[in-house]
Design a protein around this motif. Structure first.
Motif, short mmCIF file in Angstrom:
data_model
loop_
_atom_site.label_atom_id
_atom_site.label_comp_id
_atom_site.label_asym_id
_atom_site.label_seq_id
_atom_site.Cartn_x
_atom_site.Cartn_y
_atom_site.Cartn_z
N SER A 1 63.28 52.39 102.00
CA SER A 1 62.60 53.57 101.43
C SER A 1 61.98 54.42 102.54
N LYS A 2 61.42 53.75 103.55
CA LYS A 2 60.81 54.54 104.64
C LYS A 2 61.89 55.24 105.48
N ALA A 3 63.06 54.64 105.61
CA ALA A 3 64.15 55.31 106.34
C ALA A 3 64.53 56.60 105.62
N ILE B 1 56.24 53.75 93.83
CA ILE B 1 57.69 53.91 93.96
C ILE B 1 58.13 55.27 93.42
N GLY B 2 57.61 55.64 92.25
CA GLY B 2 58.01 56.92 91.63
C GLY B 2 57.72 58.10 92.53
N LEU B 3 56.55 58.08 93.19
CA LEU B 3 56.17 59.24 94.00
C LEU B 3 56.87 59.22 95.36
N GLU B 4 57.10 58.01 95.92
CA GLU B 4 57.83 57.96 97.20
C GLU B 4 59.30 58.33 96.99
N LEU B 5 59.97 57.63 96.06
CA LEU B 5 61.41 57.91 95.90
C LEU B 5 61.63 59.25 95.20
N THR C 1 48.98 57.52 89.99
CA THR C 1 48.51 56.46 90.90
C THR C 1 47.21 55.79 90.45
N PRO C 2 47.26 55.08 89.32
CA PRO C 2 46.06 54.37 88.89
C PRO C 2 45.63 53.39 89.99
N GLY C 3 44.34 53.25 90.16
CA GLY C 3 43.87 52.35 91.22
C GLY C 3 43.38 53.12 92.44
N SER D 1 49.97 60.89 80.11
CA SER D 1 49.65 60.34 78.77
C SER D 1 50.90 60.39 77.88
N THR D 2 52.02 60.06 78.46
CA THR D 2 53.30 60.18 77.74
C THR D 2 54.10 58.90 77.93
N LYS D 3 54.81 58.51 76.87
CA LYS D 3 55.66 57.32 77.02
C LYS D 3 57.11 57.63 76.67
N VAL E 1 63.44 54.03 86.77
CA VAL E 1 62.42 53.25 86.06
C VAL E 1 61.58 52.51 87.10
N CYS E 2 60.32 52.85 87.19
CA CYS E 2 59.44 52.19 88.17
C CYS E 2 58.05 52.07 87.57
N ILE E 3 57.92 51.10 86.67
CA ILE E 3 56.65 50.91 85.95
C ILE E 3 55.96 49.64 86.42
N GLY E 4 56.25 49.24 87.64
CA GLY E 4 55.60 48.06 88.20
C GLY E 4 56.62 46.97 88.49
N ARG E 5 56.15 45.88 89.08
CA ARG E 5 57.02 44.73 89.39
C ARG E 5 56.38 43.48 88.81
N ARG E 6 57.21 42.49 88.53
CA ARG E 6 56.66 41.24 87.97
C ARG E 6 57.02 40.08 88.89
N SER F 1 46.29 50.07 101.97
CA SER F 1 47.43 50.38 101.11
C SER F 1 47.83 51.83 101.40
N VAL F 2 49.11 52.07 101.53
CA VAL F 2 49.58 53.40 101.95
C VAL F 2 50.69 53.90 101.02
N VAL F 3 50.63 55.16 100.66
CA VAL F 3 51.75 55.81 99.96
C VAL F 3 52.39 56.75 100.99
P1 NAI Z 1 52.94 50.88 90.26
O1 NAI Z 1 52.13 49.83 89.62
O2 NAI Z 1 52.54 51.45 91.55
O3 NAI Z 1 53.07 52.11 89.26
C1 NAI Z 1 53.61 51.98 87.98
C2 NAI Z 1 53.19 53.18 87.16
O4 NAI Z 1 53.91 53.14 85.95
C3 NAI Z 1 51.70 53.18 86.82
O5 NAI Z 1 51.19 54.46 87.06
C4 NAI Z 1 51.70 52.83 85.33
O6 NAI Z 1 50.60 53.37 84.64
C5 NAI Z 1 53.01 53.43 84.88
N1 NAI Z 1 53.59 52.84 83.67
C6 NAI Z 1 53.57 51.55 83.28
N2 NAI Z 1 54.26 51.42 82.13
C7 NAI Z 1 54.73 52.64 81.81
C8 NAI Z 1 55.52 53.13 80.74
N3 NAI Z 1 55.98 52.34 79.80
N4 NAI Z 1 55.81 54.45 80.74
C9 NAI Z 1 55.35 55.28 81.72
N5 NAI Z 1 54.60 54.86 82.73
C10 NAI Z 1 54.30 53.55 82.78
O7 NAI Z 1 54.42 50.27 90.30
P2 NAI Z 1 55.73 50.75 91.07
O8 NAI Z 1 55.64 52.15 91.48
O9 NAI Z 1 56.86 50.30 90.21
O10 NAI Z 1 55.69 49.85 92.36
C11 NAI Z 1 55.61 48.42 92.25
C12 NAI Z 1 54.83 47.85 93.38
O11 NAI Z 1 55.58 47.88 94.57
C13 NAI Z 1 53.57 48.62 93.70
O12 NAI Z 1 52.51 48.22 92.88
C14 NAI Z 1 53.32 48.27 95.11
O13 NAI Z 1 52.58 47.09 95.14
C15 NAI Z 1 54.71 48.02 95.66
N6 NAI Z 1 55.13 49.18 96.48
C16 NAI Z 1 54.37 49.51 97.55
C17 NAI Z 1 54.69 50.60 98.31
C18 NAI Z 1 53.81 50.96 99.44
O14 NAI Z 1 52.97 50.16 99.83
N7 NAI Z 1 53.98 52.14 100.04
C19 NAI Z 1 55.87 51.41 98.04
C20 NAI Z 1 56.57 50.99 96.86
C21 NAI Z 1 56.22 49.89 96.14
#
Ligand code: NAI
Ligand code: FAD
Length: 467
Positions: free
Chosen positions: A51-53, A185-189, A210-212, A235-237, A270-275, A350-352
């Motif tokens: 992603s950084k490349a 992920i959404g904002l970087e990619l 970017t909650p948090g 505020s949309t799903k 789709v980038c709503i977090g990781r498990r 933590s860095v974006v």
């Molecule tokens: P994230 O937790 O950063 O963001 C997920 C977003 O999706 C949140 O804003 C959340 O409110 C929203 N969301 C959750 N369910 C949803 C739904 N059903 N509909 C719409 N929005 C919804 O997770 P993301 O971006 O997938 O990244 C995963 C993890 O990977 C990050 O938490 C981070 O730890 C790591 N990461 C770190 C990076 C960095 O350090 N630069 C870069 C990319 C990933």
């Protein structure tokens, strides 16, 4: 007969490979198992590094188009996506090979295959050709990382409906990219593909991006991204996706319920977090406890409830970050070797990696308010920093939060150029328990962006000199 090791690490990401290297350095016999075939885990193969490349390359592309002219450089700019992807793949290839070199140097045995813990101290590794190898170890470190969180009702095909993995390898620039989730992920990619020409729409469940992150930083970030061309639906799903020929029809509705609306896209990310990725390891059978999110539960020394089994990185609690996994790796390996490794979770940055970058360490204003801690704020904008002006990057600010009673730095929040590098100074200051005055009275080279950090520290006591 089982091959015997002092410690076996399952997972070859930043948690796993760093644990194995540190174990080797400390003179223990160690093996590191990964089923991917290439070491480096999510981070090196499909995460941080690729992603950084692409972020670097796409930023240069946009800079060449939009900024070079202002500097008196004339050029004709074109996009060769294939070569950009080759750059990314080359870096990934070199770094993943580098891990194997480090294993060799530190006498770590790399093992390719899928591992399963069959009993405390016993591991079975199944290779792709079906061959099974049995290992015995006094200590087992689980470092199996994390995987994409699925969005119910939406099937990822990694071509048109992609996770971050597919978004790192699209074959052409989509005209319309719809991003689900306004997180990192959404904002970087999203930035990568917007710079290369996509119209990017982001759908976010919450009322903010970017909650948090500190609320003020998050608001500024959204304003800047919107100016760059991002369009946000907060505020949309997303409630469904339908493939209509070449077009994806995405049904969205207000998060609180209400009238649905259809958005059209060519590609959906789709980038709503990781498990955590802890299934299939045999944890339930041997009684290793997990929390309701599937994360392996450990004590503060990374020990699970089963003696001799440890867990680190994304598969346990805490921020899912490569350097957090690495810190836990070092601490766990040192504990196994009888040393006193530990991790300071108050000083994990933590860095974006967008433009501008966003970087944070420590507490946000919201967290301090919630904890009832009285604090002082010092802020300094990059528009008043000489170096930022010379590089045409004046958006954003540095904000330092210090405890009112003691002046101890409790949080640093930066949105601006090189924020990811600038945060290192703040992290070191916090690790040493510095006051804002310590930073304010430290000589910073001129003209550098680091002076903005110093001026923000001066602002805590109200003596900023360059504003
Ligand atoms: P994230 O937790 O950063 O963001 C997920 C977003 O999706 C949140 O804003 C959340 O409110 C929203 N969301 C959750 N369910 C949803 C739904 N059903 N509909 C719409 N929005 C919804 O997770 P993301 O971006 O997938 O990244 C995963 C993890 O990977 C990050 O938490 C981070 O730890 C790591 N990461 C770190 C990076 C960095 O350090 N630069 C870069 C990319 C990933
Ligand atoms: P992982 O890196 O996920 O490694 C776990 C490994 O275990 C995998 O290779 C997997 O194949 C292997 N494994 C799993 N189960 C088994 C098994 N049973 N047998 C054998 N092997 C197994 N973090 C940052 O700090 N900065 C960033 O810039 C950044 N960017 C990111 C960008 C993207 C697109 C993504 C997706 C993530 C990003 N991250 C970033 C997060 C970072 O990648 C993770 O926090 C980090 O990789 C976690 O390390 P880990 O060792 O815990 O797990």
């Amino acid at each position: 007969m089982a091959d015997i090791f002092d410690a076996v690490v399952i997972g070859g990401g930043p948690g796993g490979y760093n644990a194995a290297i540190r174990l080797g350095q400390l003179g223990l016999t160690a093996a590191c198992i990964d089923k991917r075939g290439r070491f480096g885990g999510t981070c090196l193969n499909i995460g941080c590094i690729p992603s950084k490349a692409l972020l670097f390359a796409s930023e240069r592309f946009e800079e060449a188009k939009k900024t070079f002219g202002k500097l008196g450089i004339t050029t004709e700019v074109g996009l060769d996506l294939g070569t950009m992807m080759q750059h990314k793949d080359k870096v990934v290839g070199e770094l993943t090979k580098g891990v194997e070199f480090l294993f060799k140097k530190n006498k770590v045995e790399p093992i390719v295959g899928e591992a399963r813990i069959t009993a405390p101290g016993k591991i079975e590794v199944r290779a792709a050709d079906g061959g099974v190898r049995t290992l015995a170890a006094k200590n087992i470190i689980i470092a199996t990382g994390s995987d994409v969180m699925p969005l119910p009702g939406v099937t990822i095909d990694e071509e048109r409906i992609v996770s971050s993995t597919g978004a790192l390898s699209l074959k052409s620039v989509p005209k319309r990219l719809l991003v689900v989730g306004a997180g990192v992920i959404g904002l970087e990619l999203g930035s990568v593909w917007r710079r290369l020409g996509s119209e990017v729409t982001v759908v976010e469940f919450l009322a903010r991006i970017t909650p948090g992150l500190d609320g003020e930083v998050s608001k500024t970030f959204q304003r800047i991204l919107t100016k760059q061309g991002f369009s946000f639906h907060l505020s949309t799903k997303v409630t469904g996706v339908e493939k209509k020929g070449d077009v994806l029809a995405v049904t969205v509705e207000p998060a609180a319920g209400g009238a649905p609306q259809t958005l059209e896209a060519d590609v959906i990310l789709v980038c709503i977090g990781r498990r955590p990725y802890t299934d299939g390891l045999g944890l339930d059978e041997i009684g290793v406890a997990r929390d309701p999110k599937g994360r392996v539960i450990t004590d503060s020394h990374f020990k699970t409830n089963v003696p001799g089994i440890w867990a680190i990185g994304d598969c346990r609690e805490g921020p899912m970050l490569a350097h957090k996994a690495e810190d836990e790796a070092v601490a766990a390996a040192e504990r196994i070797a009888g040393r006193a490794g530990h991790v300071n979770y108050d000083a994990i940055p933590s860095v974006v990696y967008t433009a501008p970058e966003v970087a944070v360490v420590g507490k946000t204003e919201e967290e301090l308010k919630a904890a009832g801690i009285a604090y002082k704020v010092g802020k300094f904008p990059f528009s008043a920093n000489g170096r930022a002006k010379t590089i045409l990057a004046t958006e954003g600010f540095v904000k330092i939060l210090a405890e009112a009673a003691t002046d101890k730095v409790l949080g640093v929040h930066i949105i601006g150029p090189e924020a990811g590098n600038l945060i290192a100074e703040a992290t070191l200051a916090m690790e040493f328990g510095a006051s804002s005055e310590d930073i304010a009275r430290t000589c910073h080279a001129h003209p550098t962006l680091t002076e903005a950090v110093r001026q923000a520290a001066m602002a805590v006591e109200g003596w900023t000199m360059q504003m």
